[in-house]
Design a protein around this motif. Structure first.
Motif, PDB file in Angstrom:
ATOM      1  N   ILE A  68      47.379   9.350 101.216  1.00  0.00           N
ATOM      2  CA  ILE A  68      46.328   8.593 101.273  1.00  0.00           C
ATOM      3  C   ILE A  68      46.520   7.341 102.786  1.00  0.00           C
ATOM      4  O   ILE A  68      45.509   7.061 103.590  1.00  0.00           O
ATOM      5  N   MET A  69      47.269   7.416 102.991  1.00  0.00           N
ATOM      6  CA  MET A  69      48.066   6.663 104.597  1.00  0.00           C
ATOM      7  C   MET A  69      47.715   7.387 105.629  1.00  0.00           C
ATOM      8  O   MET A  69      47.279   6.838 106.476  1.00  0.00           O
ATOM      9  N   ALA A  70      48.221   8.819 105.158  1.00  0.00           N
ATOM     10  CA  ALA A  70      47.930   9.166 106.370  1.00  0.00           C
ATOM     11  C   ALA A  70      46.288   9.271 106.711  1.00  0.00           C
ATOM     12  O   ALA A  70      46.339  10.004 107.588  1.00  0.00           O
ATOM     13  N   LEU A  71      45.606   9.459 105.529  1.00  0.00           N
ATOM     14  CA  LEU A  71      43.587   9.574 105.827  1.00  0.00           C
ATOM     15  C   LEU A  71      43.647   8.497 106.742  1.00  0.00           C
ATOM     16  O   LEU A  71      42.724   8.076 107.614  1.00  0.00           O
ATOM     17  N   ILE A  72      43.525   7.243 105.726  1.00  0.00           N
ATOM     18  CA  ILE A  72      44.009   6.330 106.323  1.00  0.00           C
ATOM     19  C   ILE A  72      43.837   5.762 108.132  1.00  0.00           C
ATOM     20  O   ILE A  72      43.317   5.558 108.851  1.00  0.00           O
ATOM     21  N   ASP A  73      44.968   5.631 108.518  1.00  0.00           N
ATOM     22  CA  ASP A  73      45.901   6.526 109.810  1.00  0.00           C
ATOM     23  C   ASP A  73      45.134   7.378 110.307  1.00  0.00           C
ATOM     24  O   ASP A  73      44.421   7.059 111.567  1.00  0.00           O
ATOM     25  N   ALA A  74      44.670   8.110 109.581  1.00  0.00           N
ATOM     26  CA  ALA A  74      43.818   9.289 111.005  1.00  0.00           C
ATOM     27  C   ALA A  74      42.259   9.170 110.651  1.00  0.00           C
ATOM     28  O   ALA A  74      41.926   9.218 112.489  1.00  0.00           O
TER      29      ALA A  74
END
Lengths: 413, 87
Positions: B52-58
């Protein structure tokens, strides 16, 4: 106004027995590959002759017993934080006040907000001390809890501890001088975890972890709004976070470093090793102490981080429900000396290892710890080998020996 | 001509698949289907946080993580991300 206010003494009592993470995974048939992300080695296990009151007293007694009589007399406020209350009306603190032999000219009460409550209590106590209305006064803040998890908790079972963190606050903060006014808070209602019954916890794993991470970002942002020129990378020499399990703290640090510093994965890893990992040595051996957890992490970093001179610590406290706070304070080499007197590591190492079978035998009795029963008897002698294994064996410890007419009874061992 | 929302959904779907594959390299690509929860793919709580963190970041969006705690499967995760991106 008083100048320096903060923690004069800090102690942790994390029980007399422990269960290794590997033993619990084996016994429950859990996937061992998950131990890596959990980052846990062991957890403290309660005995039936322990409860939130014995935990609180056994954490506070080594602090209070070292005070000169005139200093002990200056404890004017005791706040126990707990999500393991023993009565709807009577506080844990009333028992603690009695067994600590404290002044009767004292404010005595219990506070609750899941794993955040000790930090709220600490800030309220610090505000009272800093107000200057009673110069030289001291306050005792004790975070105390017992575990109510079993197989139903899945992978939370290996991460849940039992015990208490006790802190003496005053104007000679040998352990941590608070940065008064430097704090950020974030709270809202959510049903991420709760203890709806005295013998059962419920938790929404993703709900709770995600709320923790949102609160970290938001309380840090609030801190930055109150304090000028904050830089996550340079303002804080060390970090200590509420530790439901060590792996979550690693993920939380990674999130904050990405948001605040746009740090590369290698830089995040190096920063974690330097500024955060010393705070996880004790939590990874004890498990989640609820609101005492962040203070176990603080004790861990003071005992294990190679800081020199004065160092600023950023602390984060989160409690389900939910409430959170990011705040800070200063430690120095005197902090290390102050903690060394209480030998937290020695007492953690002295906890007797249990087999999985011994652990499951204790579970049934332990689950009744907070259930309101009018009369109950505990054979303290059955657990004598655990109580006698402590390295500071000459100092008596308090044991729960049962309940008579709803009045809990204790004895010094 | 495809609608913008269709284009967004295709891009977000690709991003979700790439992100899940990066965090869970042991999962064969064909097993990452819309009807599964991340737990069904063997993602533990730290893996789920990381995804989830990576998706929000991307995606460069500002969305509380708590909003992701109730999505029932990967299709719903993609729908939620498209919605968040279009706000």
């Amino acid at each position: 106004m008083t100048g320096r206010i903060g923690i004069e003494a800090l102690n942790v009592h994390a029980g007399f027995a422990q269960l290794s993470t590997a033993e619990l995974f084996e016994g429950r048939g859990l996937d061992r590959e998950r131990i890596g992300h959990l980052m846990m080695r062991a957890r403290s296990i309660a005995l039936p002759c322990e409860d939130p009151i014995t935990n609180a007293v056994n954490a506070a007694a080594p602090i209070v017993n070292r005070l000169a009589p005139q200093d002990k007399e200056r404890i004017e406020l005791i706040l126990a934080s707990s999500e393991s209350g023993v009565d709807f009306s009577k506080s844990i603190t009333s028992y603690v006040h009695e067994f600590m032999g404290l002044s009767r000219k004292c404010r005595v009460m219990e506070v609750k907000q899941a794993c955040y409550a000790a930090t709220g209590a600490l800030q309220i106590a610090a505000g009272y001390l800093a107000s200057g209305v009673s110069p030289g006064a001291k306050a005792l803040v004790i975070a105390t809890d017992v575990s109510m998890v079993d197989a139903r908790a899945g992978y939370a079972e290996p991460a849940t501890g039992t015990g208490a963190s006790a802190m003496l606050l005053g104007d000679d903060p040998r352990v941590l001088a608070l940065d008064l006014g430097a704090f950020g808070a974030h709270a809202y209602e959510t049903m991420d975890s709760a203890r709806p019954m005295p013998d059962h916890d419920i938790a929404d794993v993703d709900g709770s972890l995600f709320a923790y991470l949102d609160c970290l970002s938001n309380s840090f942002a609030d801190y930055c709004g109150k304090v000028s020129d904050v830089d996550l990378r340079t303002t804080f020499d060390q970090l200590a976070l509420h530790t439901p399990f060590a792996g979550l703290v690693k993920a939380a640090h990674r999130k904050l470093m990405r948001e605040q510093a746009r740090a590369t994965p290698d830089a995040v890893e190096a920063d974690f090793a330097a500024r955060v990992s010393p705070s996880l040595v004790y939590p990874s051996q004890v498990g989640n102490l609820c609101s005492g957890s962040v203070y176990l992490a603080l004790a861990s970093l003071i005992d294990n981080a190679p800081y020199r001179g004065t160092a600023r610590v950023g602390l984060f406290s989160y409690g389900s429900g939910c409430a959170s706070e990011f705040f800070s304070g200063l430690i120095d080499e005197g902090s290390r000396a102050a903690l060394a007197e209480l030998d937290i590591a020695g007492r953690l190492n002295a906890r007797i290892p249990l087999s999985f079978a011994e652990y499951t035998e204790l579970l049934a009795e332990n689950s009744r710890c907070l259930v309101p029963i009018e009369n109950r008897k505990i054979e303290v002698e059955r657990y004598r080998r655990f109580l006698d294994a402590r390295p500071d064996g000459r100092e008596p410890v308090l044991a729960y020996r049962g309940t008579e007419g709803y009045h809990r009874t204790y004895e010094w061992v | 001509m495809p609608q913008r929302s269709d284009t967004d959904r295709a891009a977000v779907t690709r991003l979700v698949h790439e992100t899940v594959a990066a965090v869970l390299p042991q999962v064969p690509a064909e097993q990452i289907t819309g009807d599964k929860h991340l737990k069904d793919l063997g993602a533990d709580s730290v893996d789920r946080v990381e995804i989830i963190m990576a998706l929000i970041d991307a995606l460069g969006v500002r969305e509380p993580m708590a909003g992701f705690s109730t999505v029932p499967d990967i299709d719903a995760l993609i729908d939620f991300l498209v919605e968040v991106k279009q706000r």
